[in-house]
Design an enzyme around this catalytic site. Structure first.
Site, mmCIF file in Angstrom:
data_model
loop_
_atom_site.group_PDB
_atom_site.id
_atom_site.type_symbol
_atom_site.label_atom_id
_atom_site.label_comp_id
_atom_site.label_asym_id
_atom_site.label_seq_id
_atom_site.Cartn_x
_atom_site.Cartn_y
_atom_site.Cartn_z
ATOM 1 N N ASP A 182 0.790 -1.231 0.000
ATOM 2 C CA ASP A 182 0.000 0.000 0.000
ATOM 3 C C ASP A 182 0.825 1.286 0.000
ATOM 4 O O ASP A 182 0.603 2.168 -0.825
ATOM 5 C CB ASP A 182 -0.978 0.016 1.180
ATOM 6 C CG ASP A 182 -1.992 1.133 1.032
ATOM 7 O OD1 ASP A 182 -2.611 1.224 -0.047
ATOM 8 O OD2 ASP A 182 -2.167 1.915 1.987
ATOM 9 N N ARG A 251 4.603 -4.487 -30.237
ATOM 10 C CA ARG A 251 4.605 -5.950 -30.217
ATOM 11 C C ARG A 251 6.006 -6.515 -30.005
ATOM 12 O O ARG A 251 6.154 -7.618 -29.484
ATOM 13 C CB ARG A 251 4.031 -6.492 -31.533
ATOM 14 C CG ARG A 251 2.595 -6.092 -31.796
ATOM 15 C CD ARG A 251 1.672 -6.644 -30.713
ATOM 16 N NE ARG A 251 1.720 -8.078 -30.645
ATOM 17 C CZ ARG A 251 0.925 -8.899 -31.337
ATOM 18 N NH1 ARG A 251 0.020 -8.392 -32.156
ATOM 19 N NH2 ARG A 251 1.028 -10.209 -31.216
#
Length: 316
Positions: A182, A251
Site C-alpha cells: 500500500d 509488439r
C-alpha cells in the site's frame, strides 16, 4: 518530504555505538537539522573543525585541540566565538580528550551541545556522516506493493481494483518476498539508489479484497518478509483493454518506459490486465527481462538485427 533530527535524537541513536558523553550545552537538545536546510545551504553534515566552511557536526580531534592550545589568548577566544557563531548542531571531541574549559563554558552559554567520545576522529566522521546522510536523505511514499522478485526490488502499481494485492499474494505463494503493501517508503540513499522500506504500522501486512488484512509472516513464514530492498523496476497494471490488438503497445519491445521518483528515472514495464492472463507469470517474466536488459541482452534488439541481416542476404 522533509525529515529532521534533533541533537537529543542523534545523541540517543548513537550513544551506545559511539560511547558518547554529553558534557555541556544540554539546553540545546532541541536544536535540529532538516533535509530542506541541508539542500538549501549545502553544508557538510559532519567533518573536522572548519571555521571557513563549517560542518553541521564539528569534530575536534587531537590536531584541532592542539592547534587551539597554540593560539594566543585573544585569537583563541575569537576562534571559539567563531565556532559557536556558526551554530552547529553539535560539537564532538574524539579520543576522550580533555575539553578546554573555555570551550565548555562557551557551549553552555550558547546552548550548543558538546559531546565526548573515546572513538577516533575518522571513526566519528564516517559513522556520523553515514547515518546523518541516511536520516536526512530525500524520501517519498508511493502507492503500490513493493516486493523482492528474483532478488531485485519490484514495485507493483496500478489503480484501485487492478489486482495488485492478488498478484502479490500469488507471487508470495511462488516463493517471492514482501517488503511493503500500500504505502512503501523510498529513500534516496545515494545518487542512483532508492531504498524501499515498510512503515512500522504496515509491517508484515497485506490487504486483499474479500479476505481483509493478512499477516504474511504468520501465513508464509519469516522468509516471506524482506526488511528493505533497492527499487530497480516498476511493473504497472493497467485496466482491461477490449481491443483485440491494443494500439500503442509495441509488439516487439513491449510497453517499456521510466517513472521519475525523487531524482531517479526508474525502469517501468506496463502490463494490461485482461481476463485469462496469468499476471504472476508475466510479472516474473518482466523481472527476468529487466535483469537481462541490465546485462545488455535485449531479445527485441536481437530479433530486429536478425531480421535486418536476413533482408540484406535476400537477392533483389
Amino acid at each position: 518530504m522533509n525529515t529532521s533530527i534533533t541533537a537529543r535524537e542523534l545523541f540517543d541513536l548513537q550513544r551506545d555505538r559511539l560511547s558518547l558523553r554529553w558534557i555541556a550545552g544540554q539546553q540545546g537538545e532541541h536544536r535540529q537539522i532538516d533535509s530542506g536546510d541541508t539542500r538549501a545551504r549545502r553544508p557538510s553534515l559532519a567533518g573536522y573543525l572548519n571555521t571557513i566552511y563549517p560542518n553541521k557536526v564539528q569534530i575536534l580531534g587531537t590536531e584541532e585541540l592542539t592547534w587551539l592550545d597554540s593560539l594566543e589568548p585573544n585569537k583563541r577566544k575569537e576562534t571559539i566565538e567563531k565556532i559557536i557563531q556558526f551554530q552547529p548542531l553539535t560539537l564532538v571531541i574524539s579520543k576522550n580528550q580533555s575539553c578546554p574549559e573555555d570551550m565548555r563554558t562557551a557551549a553552555d552559554n550558547s546552548q550548543i551541545p558538546l559531546w565526548v567520545s573515546p572513538k577516533r576522529g575518522h571513526e566519528l566522521l564516517n559513522h556520523l556522516s553515514y547515518h546523518l546522510a541516511r536520516i536526512l536523505a530525500p524520501r517519498a511514499t508511493l502507492h503500490g506493493v513493493f516486493m523482492e522478485i528474483y532478488s531485485i526490488g519490484v514495485l507493483i502499481t496500478g489503480e484501485a481494483g487492478s489486482g495488485k494485492s492478488e498478484l502479490a499474494l500469488e507471487l508470495l505463494s511462488r516463493g517471492h518476498r514482501l517488503v511493503a503493501d500500500d504505502a512503501p517508503e523510498f529513500t534516496q540513499i545515494a545518487p542512483d539508489v532508492l531504498d524501499g522500506t515498510c512503515p512500522e504500522i504496515l509491517q508484515d501486512l497485506l490487504e486483499v479484497r474479500g479476505l481483509g488484512v493478512l499477516n504474511v509472516r504468520h501465513m508464509f513464514g519469516d522468509t516471506a518478509i524482506k526488511k528493505n530492498k533497492y527499487l530497480r523496476l516498476i511493473v504497472h497494471l493497467t485496466k482491461p483493454i477490449t481491443e483485440p490488438t491494443p494500439s500503442g503497445y509495441e509488439r516487439l519491445t513491449g510497453d517499456s518506459g521510466t517513472r521519475h521518483v525523487l531524482d531517479l528515472d526508474v525502469p517501468l514495464i506496463t502490463l494490461p490486465v485482461m481476463p485469462g492472463r496469468n499476471l504472476a507469470v508475466l510479472t516474473e517474466a518482466a523481472t527476468r527481462l529487466h535483469i537481462l536488459r541490465t546485462k545488455g541482452i535485449d531479445p527485441a534488439t536481437m530479433f530486429i538485427a536478425r531480421h535486418s541481416n536476413l533482408l540484406e542476404r535476400r537477392p533483389p
